[in-house]
Write an enzyme that holds these catalytic residues in place. Structure first.
Site, PDB file in Angstrom:
ATOM      1  N   CYS A  23       0.727  -1.374   0.109  1.00  0.00           N
ATOM      2  CA  CYS A  23      -0.007   0.050  -0.210  1.00  0.00           C
ATOM      3  C   CYS A  23       1.040   1.258  -0.031  1.00  0.00           C
ATOM      4  CB  CYS A  23      -0.819   0.160   1.299  1.00  0.00           C
ATOM      5  SG  CYS A  23      -2.143   1.557   1.347  1.00  0.00           S
ATOM      6  N   CYS A  75      -2.439  -0.054   9.478  1.00  0.00           N
ATOM      7  CA  CYS A  75      -1.368  -1.313   9.310  1.00  0.00           C
ATOM      8  C   CYS A  75      -0.038  -0.792   9.879  1.00  0.00           C
ATOM      9  CB  CYS A  75      -0.946  -1.728   8.000  1.00  0.00           C
ATOM     10  SG  CYS A  75      -2.471  -2.342   6.843  1.00  0.00           S
ATOM     11  N   CYS A 120      -6.520   0.774  -0.316  1.00  0.00           N
ATOM     12  CA  CYS A 120      -6.874   0.152   1.040  1.00  0.00           C
ATOM     13  C   CYS A 120      -6.630  -1.414   0.757  1.00  0.00           C
ATOM     14  CB  CYS A 120      -8.060   0.226   2.061  1.00  0.00           C
ATOM     15  SG  CYS A 120      -7.850  -0.472   3.681  1.00  0.00           S
ATOM     16  N   GLN A 134     -16.912  -9.935  14.571  1.00  0.00           N
ATOM     17  CA  GLN A 134     -15.628 -10.481  14.187  1.00  0.00           C
ATOM     18  C   GLN A 134     -15.099  -9.720  13.127  1.00  0.00           C
ATOM     19  OE1 GLN A 134     -13.534 -11.956  16.419  1.00  0.00           O
ATOM     20  NE2 GLN A 134     -15.022 -12.477  17.711  1.00  0.00           N
ATOM     21  N   GLU A 142     -24.901 -11.214  28.154  1.00  0.00           N
ATOM     22  CA  GLU A 142     -24.126  -9.996  27.646  1.00  0.00           C
ATOM     23  C   GLU A 142     -24.642  -8.624  27.953  1.00  0.00           C
ATOM     24  OE1 GLU A 142     -22.319  -7.278  25.415  1.00  0.00           O
ATOM     25  OE2 GLU A 142     -21.928  -9.461  25.009  1.00  0.00           O
ATOM     26  N   ASP A 193     -15.543 -14.643  25.680  1.00  0.00           N
ATOM     27  CA  ASP A 193     -15.188 -13.803  24.760  1.00  0.00           C
ATOM     28  C   ASP A 193     -15.148 -12.352  25.207  1.00  0.00           C
ATOM     29  OD1 ASP A 193     -13.958 -12.525  22.656  1.00  0.00           O
ATOM     30  OD2 ASP A 193     -15.608 -13.084  21.462  1.00  0.00           O
ATOM     31  N   CYS A 251      -8.855 -10.901  22.500  1.00  0.00           N
ATOM     32  CA  CYS A 251      -8.280 -10.096  21.889  1.00  0.00           C
ATOM     33  C   CYS A 251      -7.195  -9.320  22.228  1.00  0.00           C
ATOM     34  CB  CYS A 251      -9.439  -8.945  21.117  1.00  0.00           C
ATOM     35  SG  CYS A 251      -9.952  -8.134  22.348  1.00  0.00           S
TER      36      CYS A 251
END
Length: 398
Positions: free
Chosen positions: A48, A57, A131, A234, A279, A325, A351
């Site tokens: 890119c 990135c 992108c 996700q 949740e 999660d 994560c």
């Protein structure tokens, strides 16, 4: 004197064996005495033109082998910091141009509207003209959306939430709420021309949908779940499939499972047997509840803040398996209760390797075995790492 880069640190710098750091260096590169980097066999040409200025990135200079190594090393280092080890499976990497969910930033500046990711360590926006991580269907909307916002007086800084739903692209723009018939017709024309499934705005009082010809859904576990504007998904469909497969392997074939921090039901709707789903986000759990009920799925969904009211040991002991999660902060209090629970298996999706390792330490100290970890790199070329892990109770020596 020159040194060889042996690994990439958590923030993306290359590191030599004697601890020298170099930006944008890959394993196998040579770091010269003057600080210059001589590319080695794992140093690729970034695809890119916005790299490295764009903060979307940080690692486009790594080939797939070294990027997979970075993803795995992040997890291994976090576990090592807690005195833990575990079998680490080969990293699963989502391909380029596969992101189906992203938040871009928008700002009116110099008589035009900029849309893109922020620069690394800056609030300045890179006005993206290409992108290599966004799904093509989403990137194709950036230029026409830029023109729409500019035409209708976008004046402040806001966010552009993009997601790919079953019906097409879902757009939510914050700090934007144009009024009048002409603006409404322009938004409708934009959506029709570009096949947009839903267009919503939020000027600070909550999302207001301006275009949604049919209810927007996301299919999870074969069930079409109503998708609230700006809801969590996700990041890639490919990464989601890898995480779901790992979770199903970890829990086996339980009769009853608790899915904690269940969101819209990514895992709850993919699990066998009966599922209790908890949740804290009300719109997400209502979507899951309605979708499960409509399909007669055995899912009991509860709106519950697991930070303020984690499941107790007595509640956890009712289940054969647990899936959790949590957000980046991890699940310290819930993991503490889980550590003493009499549950057969736990699938932990994370994560944040650091908060995961902290919670894993509590569980291992209470007799759990960390059987394996599946690294997942669905945020292509970023330092953001995900994983799914399997815990089982160690057999009593007595």
């Amino acid at each position: 004197m020159s040194d060889i880069i042996i690994r990439v640190a958590a923030r993306g710098d290359g590191v030599t064996e004697n601890g020298r750091h170099a930006a944008f260096a890959a394993p196998g590169d040579t770091l010269s005495a003057d600080g210059s980097v001589v590319p080695g066999p794992h140093h690729q040409t970034p695809p890119c033109g916005h790299f490295p200025r764009c903060g979307g990135c940080q690692l486009q200079h790594l080939d797939d082998e070294s990027y997979a190594g970075f993803v795995t090393d992040r997890i291994a280092s976090a576990l090592d910091a807690q005195g833990l080890t575990a079998p680490l499976r080969p990293a699963h990497l989502s391909p380029p141009r596969s992101r189906r969910r992203a938040t871009l930033h928008a700002e009116a500046k110099g008589g035009r509207v900029l849309i893109g990711f922020s620069e690394e360590k800056s609030h300045a926006i890179v006005d993206i003209a290409e992108c290599h991580i966004l799904a093509p269907e989403l990137f194709a909307l950036v230029a026409p959306l830029r023109a729409l916002l500019q035409r209708w007086g976008f004046k402040r800084r806001g966010d552009v939430h993009l997601a790919l739903a079953d019906q097409g692209a879902d757009i939510l723009v914050t700090s934007f709420s144009p009024d009048g018939l002409e603006a409404a017709e322009a938004i409708i024309a934009f959506c029709q021309r570009h096949g947009v499934a839903r267009f919503s705005v939020d000027d600070g009082l909550g999302a207001e949908t301006r275009w949604e010809p049919e209810p927007v859904t996301i299919t999870l576990g074969g069930v079409a779940v109503p998708l609230p504007p700006g809801a969590f998904l996700q990041a890639t469909q490919d990464g989601e499939a890898a995480l779901v497969a790992a979770v199903r392997e970890a829990v086996g074939n339980p009769r009853a499972t608790a899915d904690l921090f269940a969101g819209l039901g990514t895992f709850a709707l993919a699990l066998p047997g009966k599922v209790y789903a908890a949740e804290g986000a009300r719109d997400a759990i209502l979507s899951l509840k309605g979708a499960a009920n409509a399909q007669h799925r055995p899912v009991f969904a509860e709106h519950r803040d697991l930070y303020r009211r984690p499941l107790t040991k007595a509640e956890l002991d009712r289940f054969d398996a647990i899936v959790l999660d949590p957000p980046r902060a991890g699940a310290r209090d819930q993991a503490e209760a889980l550590a003493s629970a009499a549950v057969g298996a736990v699938a932990y999706v994370s994560c944040n390797p650091s908060s995961f390792a902290r919670d894993a330490r509590m569980m291992v100290d209470q007799g759990w075995s960390l059987e394996w970890v599946q690294p997942v790199g669905q945020f292509r070329w970023s330092t953001h790492v995900e994983l799914a892990a399997c815990f089982v109770r160690q057999a009593s020596s007595g």
